[in-house]
Design a protein around this motif. Structure first.
Motif, PDB file in Angstrom:
ATOM      1  N   SER A 156      -2.081  -1.794   4.534  1.00 20.25           N
ATOM      2  CA  SER A 156      -2.467  -3.192   4.285  1.00 20.25           C
ATOM      3  C   SER A 156      -1.485  -4.057   3.666  1.00 20.25           C
TER       4      SER A 156
ATOM      5  N   PRO B 152      -5.228   2.032   3.201  1.00 13.64           N
ATOM      6  CA  PRO B 152      -5.523   2.965   4.332  1.00 13.64           C
ATOM      7  C   PRO B 152      -4.931   4.287   4.314  1.00 13.64           C
TER       8      PRO B 152
ATOM      9  N   THR C  62      -6.930   6.561   2.037  1.00 13.64           N
ATOM     10  CA  THR C  62      -8.108   6.675   2.540  1.00 13.64           C
ATOM     11  C   THR C  62      -7.910   7.816   3.676  1.00 13.64           C
TER      12      THR C  62
ATOM     13  N   TRP D 180     -11.121   1.303   6.229  1.00 15.38           N
ATOM     14  CA  TRP D 180      -9.865   0.706   7.012  1.00 15.38           C
ATOM     15  C   TRP D 180     -10.014  -0.679   7.187  1.00 15.38           C
TER      16      TRP D 180
END
Length: 219
Positions: free
Chosen positions: A167, A54, A57, A75
């Protein structure tokens, strides 16, 4: 939807490897983690960009190479994969009692700085090797990304746990490796590192590269 599935698969195997290697007390766990990230980036990079993180990203979103709708879907896929992989890893290894990492005092700030710095390094490398038109169609992007994580894990894993990825941090907490009460430490540090990397790339990249539209392959 293909992109989201690829992100789920890549994140799943990354967190699964982290869990199995750490719970199993594998001596070269950082190398295994960097290697699986490298292979998953090569496997899915041409479809989803191979973020599996995430914070990455978020960096790509700040950089302007992914839309908000896709970012939210990434996500969701990454977090879901992390939780599932953590459960599978714990079942596979079936470890004894695990002491959760719960930094306090100076150790807490050291862990936050370590996580922010190496997440910055990871996201900065991703942006430069996988989103820059100056490196279009290169063959080294997966190796660079994987070895950044391995280097960080070897360097500061003993200080912060070496997550560099929300994560992974959530998966580690699910496996009992990180204290849930301190999970904010890893979430804040990694997202700050990713966001700053996105801003740094926008500053150092050429205007044409920084403002380019989303490509059809690696993001």
């Amino acid at each position: 939807m293909r992109k989201y599935v690829v992100e789920f698969i890549g994140t799943f195997f990354l967190v699964l490897t982290v869990g199995a290697a750490v719970l199993g007390r594998v001596a070269l766990a950082p190398l295994a983690i960097g290697a699986v990230l490298m292979t998953m980036v090569y496997a899915g990079g041409h479809i989803s960009g191979g973020h599996y993180n995430p914070a990455v990203t978020f960096a790509v979103l700040v950089r302007g190479r992914i839309g908000r709708t896709d970012a939210v879907a990434y996500w969701a896929a990454q977090v879901a994969a992390g939780f599932l992989a953590a459960l599978v890893a714990k079942w596979l290894v079936n470890p004894g009692p695990v002491k959760a990492l719960s930094p306090t005092g100076r150790g807490l700030w050291a862990a936050m700085v370590a996580e922010a710095l190496f997440t910055f390094a990871l996201a900065y490398v991703v942006l430069n090797v996988a989103t820059s038109d100056d490196h279009a169609d290169n063959s080294f992007y997966g190796l660079a990304i994987g070895f950044t994580v391995a280097a960080g894990a070897f360097a500061v894993g003993g200080i912060s746990g070496g997550a560099f990825n929300p994560s992974v941090a959530l998966g580690a907490a699910t496996m009992g490796l990180f204290a849930w009460a301190k999970i904010w430490l890893w979430l804040i540090a990694t997202l700050v590192g990713g966001g700053v990397a996105g801003l740094a790339y926008r500053y150092v990249a050429s205007p044409a590269a920084a403002d380019a539209a989303l490509p059809s392959s690696r993001v």
